[in-house]
Design a protein around this motif. Structure first.
Motif, PDB file in Angstrom:
ATOM      1  N   HIS A  26       0.782  -1.232   0.000  1.00  0.00           N
ATOM      2  CA  HIS A  26       0.000   0.000   0.000  1.00  0.00           C
ATOM      3  C   HIS A  26       0.817   1.287   0.000  1.00  0.00           C
ATOM      4  CE1 HIS A  26      -3.668  -2.292   0.358  1.00  0.00           C
ATOM      5  NE2 HIS A  26      -3.060  -3.024   1.283  1.00  0.00           N
ATOM      6  N   VAL A  27       2.103   1.188   0.321  1.00  0.00           N
ATOM      7  CA  VAL A  27       2.919   2.409   0.377  1.00  0.00           C
ATOM      8  C   VAL A  27       4.170   2.282  -0.485  1.00  0.00           C
ATOM      9  CG1 VAL A  27       4.066   4.080   1.870  1.00  0.00           C
ATOM     10  CG2 VAL A  27       2.077   2.835   2.738  1.00  0.00           C
ATOM     11  N   SER A  28       4.997   1.282  -0.211  1.00  0.00           N
ATOM     12  CA  SER A  28       6.298   1.193  -0.865  1.00  0.00           C
ATOM     13  C   SER A  28       6.205   0.885  -2.359  1.00  0.00           C
ATOM     14  CB  SER A  28       7.168   0.146  -0.165  1.00  0.00           C
ATOM     15  OG  SER A  28       8.465   0.147  -0.716  1.00  0.00           O
ATOM     16  N   VAL A  29       5.455  -0.122  -2.741  1.00  0.00           N
ATOM     17  CA  VAL A  29       5.361  -0.463  -4.165  1.00  0.00           C
ATOM     18  C   VAL A  29       4.764   0.693  -4.970  1.00  0.00           C
ATOM     19  CG1 VAL A  29       4.299  -2.010  -5.862  1.00  0.00           C
ATOM     20  CG2 VAL A  29       5.439  -2.962  -3.838  1.00  0.00           C
ATOM     21  N   PRO A  30       3.704   1.360  -4.496  1.00  0.00           N
ATOM     22  CA  PRO A  30       3.241   2.536  -5.241  1.00  0.00           C
ATOM     23  C   PRO A  30       4.324   3.619  -5.391  1.00  0.00           C
ATOM     24  CG  PRO A  30       1.516   1.809  -3.760  1.00  0.00           C
ATOM     25  CD  PRO A  30       2.756   0.997  -3.426  1.00  0.00           C
ATOM     26  N   LEU A  31       5.147   3.827  -4.368  1.00  0.00           N
ATOM     27  CA  LEU A  31       6.253   4.785  -4.483  1.00  0.00           C
ATOM     28  C   LEU A  31       7.272   4.322  -5.519  1.00  0.00           C
ATOM     29  CD1 LEU A  31       7.149   5.912  -0.848  1.00  0.00           C
ATOM     30  CD2 LEU A  31       6.012   7.228  -2.635  1.00  0.00           C
ATOM     31  N   HIS A  32       7.560   3.033  -5.534  1.00  0.00           N
ATOM     32  CA  HIS A  32       8.462   2.484  -6.554  1.00  0.00           C
ATOM     33  C   HIS A  32       7.925   2.801  -7.950  1.00  0.00           C
ATOM     34  CE1 HIS A  32      10.329   0.075  -3.376  1.00  0.00           C
ATOM     35  NE2 HIS A  32      11.226  -0.352  -4.248  1.00  0.00           N
ATOM     36  N   LYS A  33       6.654   2.524  -8.154  1.00  0.00           N
ATOM     37  CA  LYS A  33       6.050   2.744  -9.475  1.00  0.00           C
ATOM     38  C   LYS A  33       6.089   4.214  -9.869  1.00  0.00           C
ATOM     39  CE  LYS A  33       3.231  -1.395  -9.385  1.00  0.00           C
ATOM     40  NZ  LYS A  33       1.889  -1.983  -9.384  1.00  0.00           N
ATOM     41  N   GLU A  34       5.812   5.095  -8.920  1.00  0.00           N
ATOM     42  CA  GLU A  34       5.885   6.536  -9.196  1.00  0.00           C
ATOM     43  C   GLU A  34       7.294   6.949  -9.609  1.00  0.00           C
ATOM     44  OE1 GLU A  34       4.407   8.863  -5.922  1.00  0.00           O
ATOM     45  OE2 GLU A  34       2.541   7.699  -5.849  1.00  0.00           O
ATOM     46  N   ALA A  35       8.296   6.257  -9.087  1.00  0.00           N
ATOM     47  CA  ALA A  35       9.688   6.563  -9.407  1.00  0.00           C
ATOM     48  C   ALA A  35      10.159   5.868 -10.688  1.00  0.00           C
ATOM     49  CB  ALA A  35      10.585   6.162  -8.242  1.00  0.00           C
ATOM     50  N   GLY A  36       9.267   5.118 -11.337  1.00  0.00           N
ATOM     51  CA  GLY A  36       9.619   4.433 -12.573  1.00  0.00           C
ATOM     52  C   GLY A  36      10.315   3.099 -12.373  1.00  0.00           C
ATOM     53  N   ILE A  37      10.234   2.540 -11.177  1.00  0.00           N
ATOM     54  CA  ILE A  37      10.856   1.249 -10.878  1.00  0.00           C
ATOM     55  C   ILE A  37       9.833   0.145 -11.117  1.00  0.00           C
ATOM     56  CG2 ILE A  37      11.907  -0.198  -9.088  1.00  0.00           C
ATOM     57  CD1 ILE A  37      12.843   2.443  -7.749  1.00  0.00           C
ATOM     58  N   THR A  38      10.236  -0.859 -11.882  1.00  0.00           N
ATOM     59  CA  THR A  38       9.360  -1.989 -12.161  1.00  0.00           C
ATOM     60  C   THR A  38       9.490  -3.029 -11.059  1.00  0.00           C
ATOM     61  OG1 THR A  38       9.571  -1.644 -14.538  1.00  0.00           O
ATOM     62  CG2 THR A  38       8.786  -3.813 -13.815  1.00  0.00           C
ATOM     63  N   VAL A  39       8.424  -3.219 -10.303  1.00  0.00           N
ATOM     64  CA  VAL A  39       8.377  -4.272  -9.295  1.00  0.00           C
ATOM     65  C   VAL A  39       7.707  -5.477  -9.949  1.00  0.00           C
ATOM     66  CG1 VAL A  39       7.432  -4.980  -7.060  1.00  0.00           C
ATOM     67  CG2 VAL A  39       8.290  -2.638  -7.374  1.00  0.00           C
ATOM     68  N   LEU A  40       8.472  -6.536 -10.121  1.00  0.00           N
ATOM     69  CA  LEU A  40       7.940  -7.744 -10.749  1.00  0.00           C
ATOM     70  C   LEU A  40       7.065  -8.535  -9.790  1.00  0.00           C
ATOM     71  CD1 LEU A  40      11.138  -8.963 -12.616  1.00  0.00           C
ATOM     72  CD2 LEU A  40       9.168  -7.764 -13.588  1.00  0.00           C
ATOM     73  N   MET A  61      22.713  -2.215 -15.270  1.00  0.00           N
ATOM     74  CA  MET A  61      23.347  -1.953 -13.982  1.00  0.00           C
ATOM     75  C   MET A  61      23.450  -0.459 -13.683  1.00  0.00           C
ATOM     76  SD  MET A  61      24.003  -4.782 -12.406  1.00  0.00           S
ATOM     77  CE  MET A  61      25.198  -4.262 -11.187  1.00  0.00           C
ATOM     78  N   ALA A  62      23.901   0.324 -14.651  1.00  0.00           N
ATOM     79  CA  ALA A  62      24.064   1.768 -14.424  1.00  0.00           C
ATOM     80  C   ALA A  62      22.720   2.418 -14.150  1.00  0.00           C
ATOM     81  CB  ALA A  62      24.755   2.423 -15.613  1.00  0.00           C
ATOM     82  N   ALA A  63      21.701   2.037 -14.924  1.00  0.00           N
ATOM     83  CA  ALA A  63      20.363   2.591 -14.717  1.00  0.00           C
ATOM     84  C   ALA A  63      19.835   2.205 -13.340  1.00  0.00           C
ATOM     85  CB  ALA A  63      19.411   2.097 -15.811  1.00  0.00           C
ATOM     86  N   VAL A  67      18.716   4.962 -10.577  1.00  0.00           N
ATOM     87  CA  VAL A  67      17.314   4.995 -10.148  1.00  0.00           C
ATOM     88  C   VAL A  67      17.212   4.748  -8.642  1.00  0.00           C
ATOM     89  CG1 VAL A  67      15.099   3.772 -10.336  1.00  0.00           C
ATOM     90  CG2 VAL A  67      16.346   4.387 -12.397  1.00  0.00           C
ATOM     91  N   LEU A  68      17.959   3.767  -8.138  1.00  0.00           N
ATOM     92  CA  LEU A  68      17.913   3.469  -6.705  1.00  0.00           C
ATOM     93  C   LEU A  68      18.518   4.600  -5.881  1.00  0.00           C
ATOM     94  CD1 LEU A  68      18.705  -0.353  -6.654  1.00  0.00           C
ATOM     95  CD2 LEU A  68      16.478   0.787  -6.427  1.00  0.00           C
ATOM     96  N   HIS A  69      19.594   5.192  -6.374  1.00  0.00           N
ATOM     97  CA  HIS A  69      20.195   6.350  -5.701  1.00  0.00           C
ATOM     98  C   HIS A  69      19.148   7.449  -5.538  1.00  0.00           C
ATOM     99  CE1 HIS A  69      22.346  10.231  -5.688  1.00  0.00           C
ATOM    100  NE2 HIS A  69      23.215   9.583  -4.915  1.00  0.00           N
ATOM    101  N   ASP A  70      18.466   7.773  -6.628  1.00  0.00           N
ATOM    102  CA  ASP A  70      17.447   8.827  -6.602  1.00  0.00           C
ATOM    103  C   ASP A  70      16.272   8.449  -5.704  1.00  0.00           C
ATOM    104  OD1 ASP A  70      19.084  10.160  -8.385  1.00  0.00           O
ATOM    105  OD2 ASP A  70      17.831   9.703 -10.142  1.00  0.00           O
ATOM    106  N   PHE A  71      15.823   7.208  -5.809  1.00  0.00           N
ATOM    107  CA  PHE A  71      14.671   6.749  -5.040  1.00  0.00           C
ATOM    108  C   PHE A  71      14.938   6.815  -3.532  1.00  0.00           C
ATOM    109  CE2 PHE A  71      12.288   3.258  -2.963  1.00  0.00           C
ATOM    110  CZ  PHE A  71      10.996   3.690  -3.221  1.00  0.00           C
ATOM    111  N   TYR A  72      16.065   6.268  -3.102  1.00  0.00           N
ATOM    112  CA  TYR A  72      16.344   6.194  -1.677  1.00  0.00           C
ATOM    113  C   TYR A  72      16.756   7.532  -1.059  1.00  0.00           C
ATOM    114  CZ  TYR A  72      15.666   1.188  -1.839  1.00  0.00           C
ATOM    115  OH  TYR A  72      15.120  -0.057  -1.978  1.00  0.00           O
TER     116      TYR A  72
END
Length: 101
Positions: A26-40, A61-63, A67-72
């Motif tokens: 309800h919180v983390s996965v929606p934030l991932h999606k907003e950041a453009g991260i694909t949660v399989l 790897m670079a992407a 993306v994780l740097h920006d997200f966290y």
């Protein structure tokens, strides 16, 4: 494109599996999606109610690192679920593999 899959495995505090899953769904996965991260996929392991997994796909790897740097470091993460999620994790392990659809 050399896509990769990151597998995160968490050992959670005793009795916290359902709470962790609720926060993830309800919180983390929606934030991932907003950041453009694909949660399989994510969920509680079949073998232990306090073991959890998270699978994410990235465009290399670079992407992934960018993306994780920006997200966290985002305010949405830092002022959102970070504190509660981190408090529920006893240990974590990470594996990154080539994505083979």
């Amino acid at each position: 494109m050399n896509q990769v899959v990151e597998i995160l495995q968490y050992r959670l505090q005793a009795g916290s599996g359902e709470r962790f899953h609720h926060i993830m769904q309800h919180v983390s996965v929606p934030l991932h999606k907003e950041a453009g991260i694909t949660v399989l996929e994510c969920g509680i392991s079949l073998h232990d109610p306090d073991a959890y997994y998270l699978l994410r796909r990235f465009d290399g790897m670079a992407a992934m690192e960018q993306v994780l740097h920006d997200f966290y470091r985002s305010q949405a993460w830092l002022t959102g679920p970070r504190t509660e999620i981190v408090a529920l994790i006893e240990a974590s392990h990470r594996v990154v593999l080539p994505y083979l659809p």
